[in-house]
Design a protein around this motif. Structure first.
Motif, PDB file in Angstrom:
ATOM      1  N   ALA A   9     -16.748 -32.734  -0.452  1.00 28.18           N
ATOM      2  CA  ALA A   9     -18.099 -33.189  -0.801  1.00 28.18           C
ATOM      3  C   ALA A   9     -19.179 -32.257  -0.266  1.00 28.18           C
ATOM      4  N   GLY A  10     -18.803 -31.338   0.623  1.00 32.40           N
ATOM      5  CA  GLY A  10     -19.763 -30.388   1.156  1.00 32.40           C
ATOM      6  C   GLY A  10     -20.485 -30.858   2.397  1.00 32.40           C
ATOM      7  N   SER A  11     -20.009 -31.934   3.008  1.00 35.74           N
ATOM      8  CA  SER A  11     -20.637 -32.405   4.241  1.00 35.74           C
ATOM      9  C   SER A  11     -20.289 -31.468   5.387  1.00 35.74           C
ATOM     10  N   PRO A  12     -21.222 -31.208   6.295  1.00 34.89           N
ATOM     11  CA  PRO A  12     -20.890 -30.411   7.484  1.00 34.89           C
ATOM     12  C   PRO A  12     -19.756 -31.056   8.265  1.00 34.89           C
ATOM     13  N   ALA A  13     -18.941 -30.220   8.891  1.00 34.59           N
ATOM     14  CA  ALA A  13     -17.761 -30.732   9.606  1.00 34.59           C
ATOM     15  C   ALA A  13     -18.148 -31.745  10.679  1.00 34.59           C
ATOM     16  N   THR A  14     -19.218 -31.460  11.406  1.00 35.67           N
ATOM     17  CA  THR A  14     -19.627 -32.395  12.466  1.00 35.67           C
ATOM     18  C   THR A  14     -20.082 -33.729  11.888  1.00 35.67           C
ATOM     19  N   ASP A  15     -20.754 -33.698  10.719  1.00 30.85           N
ATOM     20  CA  ASP A  15     -21.178 -34.949  10.090  1.00 30.85           C
ATOM     21  C   ASP A  15     -19.980 -35.782   9.646  1.00 30.85           C
ATOM     22  N   THR A  16     -18.968 -35.098   9.111  1.00 29.75           N
ATOM     23  CA  THR A  16     -17.766 -35.814   8.684  1.00 29.75           C
ATOM     24  C   THR A  16     -17.077 -36.467   9.874  1.00 29.75           C
ATOM     25  N   LEU A  17     -16.964 -35.718  10.972  1.00 28.08           N
ATOM     26  CA  LEU A  17     -16.340 -36.299  12.174  1.00 28.08           C
ATOM     27  C   LEU A  17     -17.155 -37.467  12.709  1.00 28.08           C
ATOM     28  N   ASN A  18     -18.474 -37.337  12.685  1.00 27.07           N
ATOM     29  CA  ASN A  18     -19.319 -38.440  13.137  1.00 27.07           C
ATOM     30  C   ASN A  18     -19.155 -39.665  12.239  1.00 27.07           C
ATOM     31  N   SER A  19     -19.024 -39.443  10.942  1.00 28.11           N
ATOM     32  CA  SER A  19     -18.808 -40.565  10.024  1.00 28.11           C
ATOM     33  C   SER A  19     -17.475 -41.245  10.294  1.00 28.11           C
ATOM     34  N   ILE A  20     -16.445 -40.452  10.582  1.00 29.89           N
ATOM     35  CA  ILE A  20     -15.125 -41.023  10.868  1.00 29.89           C
ATOM     36  C   ILE A  20     -15.179 -41.901  12.111  1.00 29.89           C
ATOM     37  N   THR A  21     -15.765 -41.368  13.177  1.00 26.86           N
ATOM     38  CA  THR A  21     -15.808 -42.154  14.416  1.00 26.86           C
ATOM     39  C   THR A  21     -16.715 -43.369  14.269  1.00 26.86           C
ATOM     40  N   ALA A  22     -17.841 -43.198  13.537  1.00 26.06           N
ATOM     41  CA  ALA A  22     -18.745 -44.334  13.335  1.00 26.06           C
ATOM     42  C   ALA A  22     -18.086 -45.412  12.484  1.00 26.06           C
ATOM     43  N   GLY A  23     -17.398 -45.009  11.409  1.00 24.69           N
ATOM     44  CA  GLY A  23     -16.733 -45.981  10.558  1.00 24.69           C
ATOM     45  C   GLY A  23     -15.598 -46.682  11.273  1.00 24.69           C
ATOM     46  N   PHE A  24     -14.813 -45.934  12.037  1.00 25.56           N
ATOM     47  CA  PHE A  24     -13.725 -46.548  12.794  1.00 25.56           C
ATOM     48  C   PHE A  24     -14.286 -47.524  13.821  1.00 25.56           C
ATOM     49  N   GLY A  25     -15.318 -47.097  14.529  1.00 31.67           N
ATOM     50  CA  GLY A  25     -15.881 -47.945  15.577  1.00 31.67           C
ATOM     51  C   GLY A  25     -16.520 -49.207  15.034  1.00 31.67           C
ATOM     52  N   SER A  26     -17.276 -49.086  13.940  1.00 33.64           N
ATOM     53  CA  SER A  26     -17.928 -50.274  13.390  1.00 33.64           C
ATOM     54  C   SER A  26     -16.914 -51.262  12.831  1.00 33.64           C
ATOM     55  N   THR A  27     -15.848 -50.746  12.221  1.00 30.75           N
ATOM     56  CA  THR A  27     -14.812 -51.636  11.704  1.00 30.75           C
ATOM     57  C   THR A  27     -14.095 -52.347  12.840  1.00 30.75           C
ATOM     58  N   MET A  28     -13.750 -51.614  13.877  1.00 33.86           N
ATOM     59  CA  MET A  28     -13.099 -52.239  15.023  1.00 33.86           C
ATOM     60  C   MET A  28     -14.028 -53.230  15.719  1.00 33.86           C
ATOM     61  N   GLY A  29     -15.316 -52.892  15.755  1.00 33.05           N
ATOM     62  CA  GLY A  29     -16.261 -53.799  16.383  1.00 33.05           C
ATOM     63  C   GLY A  29     -16.375 -55.116  15.652  1.00 33.05           C
ATOM     64  N   LEU A  62      -6.959 -40.811   7.827  1.00 38.77           N
ATOM     65  CA  LEU A  62      -7.786 -39.861   8.569  1.00 38.77           C
ATOM     66  C   LEU A  62      -7.819 -38.498   7.874  1.00 38.77           C
ATOM     67  N   VAL A  63      -6.670 -38.041   7.399  1.00 40.00           N
ATOM     68  CA  VAL A  63      -6.629 -36.771   6.674  1.00 40.00           C
ATOM     69  C   VAL A  63      -7.466 -36.866   5.394  1.00 40.00           C
ATOM     70  N   ALA A  64      -7.350 -37.983   4.688  1.00 41.50           N
ATOM     71  CA  ALA A  64      -8.126 -38.172   3.467  1.00 41.50           C
ATOM     72  C   ALA A  64      -9.629 -38.160   3.752  1.00 41.50           C
ATOM     73  N   ALA A  65     -10.041 -38.742   4.874  1.00 39.78           N
ATOM     74  CA  ALA A  65     -11.459 -38.733   5.244  1.00 39.78           C
ATOM     75  C   ALA A  65     -11.942 -37.300   5.466  1.00 39.78           C
ATOM     76  N   LEU A  66     -11.126 -36.491   6.133  1.00 39.95           N
ATOM     77  CA  LEU A  66     -11.491 -35.087   6.362  1.00 39.95           C
ATOM     78  C   LEU A  66     -11.564 -34.317   5.049  1.00 39.95           C
ATOM     79  N   VAL A  67     -10.573 -34.532   4.164  1.00 38.36           N
ATOM     80  CA  VAL A  67     -10.561 -33.840   2.875  1.00 38.36           C
ATOM     81  C   VAL A  67     -11.780 -34.235   2.046  1.00 38.36           C
ATOM     82  N   THR A  68     -12.085 -35.527   2.028  1.00 30.56           N
ATOM     83  CA  THR A  68     -13.231 -36.011   1.249  1.00 30.56           C
ATOM     84  C   THR A  68     -14.537 -35.383   1.735  1.00 30.56           C
ATOM     85  N   GLY A  69     -14.730 -35.398   3.037  1.00 29.91           N
ATOM     86  CA  GLY A  69     -15.948 -34.812   3.585  1.00 29.91           C
ATOM     87  C   GLY A  69     -16.053 -33.322   3.308  1.00 29.91           C
ATOM     88  N   PHE A  70     -14.920 -32.615   3.430  1.00 27.08           N
ATOM     89  CA  PHE A  70     -14.919 -31.164   3.196  1.00 27.08           C
ATOM     90  C   PHE A  70     -15.256 -30.850   1.738  1.00 27.08           C
TER      91      PHE A  70
END
Length: 500
Positions: free
Chosen positions: A42-62, A32-40
């Motif tokens: 790479a220049g992605s907006p903070a909200t986009d990075t958080l949305n990617s984290i939750t979307a990736g976690f959710g799709s994998t769990m699904g 999770l920390v690595a995902a935040l560092v990568t997004g930061f």
């Protein structure tokens, strides 16, 4: 290439390595920390990075969360009922001593053609554990051979989604890709077995204690190497009834001990290998039937990928339901509980075992989901696409372009399916100018995507957590064996480019 995106990839990976190896935090937090560092970075907006984290976690769990939960439930019932031990006896008797890694790799390769390797590994892992328990050693070797055997056909042989999509994008003949993928698989299986046999004994002492205890019993934790556990176990005094040598040589747990004492007048509980296989075989057959029926149905209608224009037949609809991994494994759980356990087993006993299984799956689920979250951030940030474009613009032998594009995209974002689909999409306009046959390009895309499965690959976490490897041991074992088959596939890809 955009240096900012390259820095994002490098720093994201470095974050995982530092946290996992040199802090008190576990892999779930590291991912999770690595995902935040990568997004930061790479220049992605903070909200986009958080949305990617939750979307990736959710799709994998699904896609795999329920499958893991049901799979460990089946495994627990196989263990406590004595069914896993019965299967191990039959397996060793049929194959003979010393050939178990070949059997695990071959079985994994066959199972993973129609079944996602994540699901197949969860289903088949109890068999590897049972054989290791019977042998009193060698679990890491068997687990790695099983997992990598599944990797081969998952990446190389349709109708798994990745190769199927590659064939459609590049216009490769599907039957030719099936045959060529099977040839690649057969030629690469010796690498799987040899690497597993080489690295397995070196990593056996590094098994995580809970997994060691689950495979070998408490003595395996208390005394280190499993072979020291003789004092706390029952000896199998039968005279070579399982074909594994003399009965005095085999030390096992009492497979029925967890069931308790039978009530007066009840016969001792015994499970035959045929009955024991039902919770494993029936789900696999349902999933296979679904895959084959859908492939035939699509081929008849000329719609190999996508849903546009595809009208499933009634039979395909029924099998799509009962042959989905969730429903198939749910049927497996029902078979395990109502066929393998004796009638005098109480509801509270079964509930307790299933609770233990759910507890053991908890951390695996979290880590697997976090791996999916990191992969989603890497995809959304554009790292994979940037790498693909950079390698495609380099001057290389034609067949190496799709191979290396798939390799770099796989390292960047973790998913082998995404890597081969991306490589096919990038390479498709280049195939005529490179002088490549579509089949050769398809094989290059598929083989290149096998490289170095590590922290951002959800299957990495499935295999290493079920195998009981962590940190450097996980990288040496699983990342190493996937890289070995990737290297082994390179000369095969070059030959395919020359002769096809």
């Amino acid at each position: 290439m955009d240096l900012q995106l390259l820095a994002a990839l490098v720093l994201g990976i470095a974050t995982i390595v530092v946290i996992v190896l040199w802090t008190r935090l576990d892999a779930f937090v590291a991912l999770l920390v690595a995902a935040l560092v990568t997004g930061f970075v790479a220049g992605s907006p903070a909200t986009d990075t958080l949305n990617s984290i939750t979307a990736g976690f959710g799709s994998t769990m699904g896609s795999i969360g329920i499958v893991i939960g049901l799979g460990v439930a089946v495994g627990k019932i196989l263990e406590v009922s004595g069914a896993a031990d019965a299967l191990a006896r039959a397996f060793v008797r049929a194959l003979g001593a010393g050939r178990e890694p070949w059997a695990m790799a071959g079985t994994g390769a066959m199972v993973s053609i129609p079944v996602f390797c994540d699901s197949g590994y969860v289903i088949m892992n109890p068999l590897a554990r049972s054989i290791a328990r019977r042998k009193r050693a060698g679990y890491v070797t068997l687990a790695l051979a099983l997992g990598c055997g599944m990797t081969l056909t998952h990446h190389l042989v349709p109708p798994t989604p990745g190769p199927l999509g590659v064939a459609g994008i590049l216009g490769a003949d599907l039957g030719g890709l099936v045959l060529a993928g099977l040839v690649f698989t057969v030629l690469l299986l010796p690498i799987v077995v040899l690497y597993a046999r080489w690295i397995g004994p070196q990593l056996e002492s590094q098994l995580l204690p809970p997994v060691r205890e689950s495979v070998y019993g408490r003595a395996g934790v208390a005394s280190g190497p499993p072979s020291s556990a003789v004092g706390l176990r029952e000896r199998d005094t039968a005279a070579d009834t399982d074909g594994a040598g003399t009965g005095d040589d085999v030390v096992i747990d009492d497979p029925a001990a967890a069931l308790g004492t039978p009530p007066p007048g009840a016969s001792p509980h015994r499970v035959s290998a045929g009955v024991a296989s039902l919770p494993l075989v029936v789900p696999l057959l349902l999933i296979v039937a679904n895959t084959v029926t859908t492939a035939v149905d699509r081929n008849r209608q000329g719609v190999l990928t996508g849903d546009e224009g595809y009208e499933p037949s009634r039979l395909a609809e029924v099998l799509a339901f009962v042959g989905s991994p969730v429903v198939a494994l749910l049927i497996g759980v029902l078979l395990a509980v109502y066929v393998l356990l004796p009638r005098w087993t109480t509801r509270s006993q079964v509930g307790g075992w299933l609770s233990e299984a759910a507890s053991s799956a908890g951390l695996i689920l979290l880590i697997t989901g976090a791996g999916g979250a990191l992969g989603q951030v890497l995809r959304d940030s554009g790292v994979g696409e940037e790498l693909a474009e950079a390698i495609a613009s380099a001057s290389l032998p034609g067949v190496l372009v799709p191979f290396l594009v798939a390799t770099l995209v796989r390292i960047a974002q973790g998913s082998g399916t995404v890597a081969m689909i991306t490589a096919a999409s990038v390479s498709a306009p280049l195939v005529p100018s490179l002088g490549l046959a579509p089949l050769a390009a398809a094989l290059a895309c598929c083989a290149g995507s096998m490289v170095f499965s590590y922290f951002n690959d959800s299957y990495f976490w499935v295999v290493t957590r079920f195998t009981g490897l962590d940190g450097v041991a996980a990288i040496r074992g699983w990342s190493g064996i996937t890289t070995a088959v990737w290297l082994g596939s390179l000369p095969l890809v070059l030959v395919a480019g020359a002769v096809l």
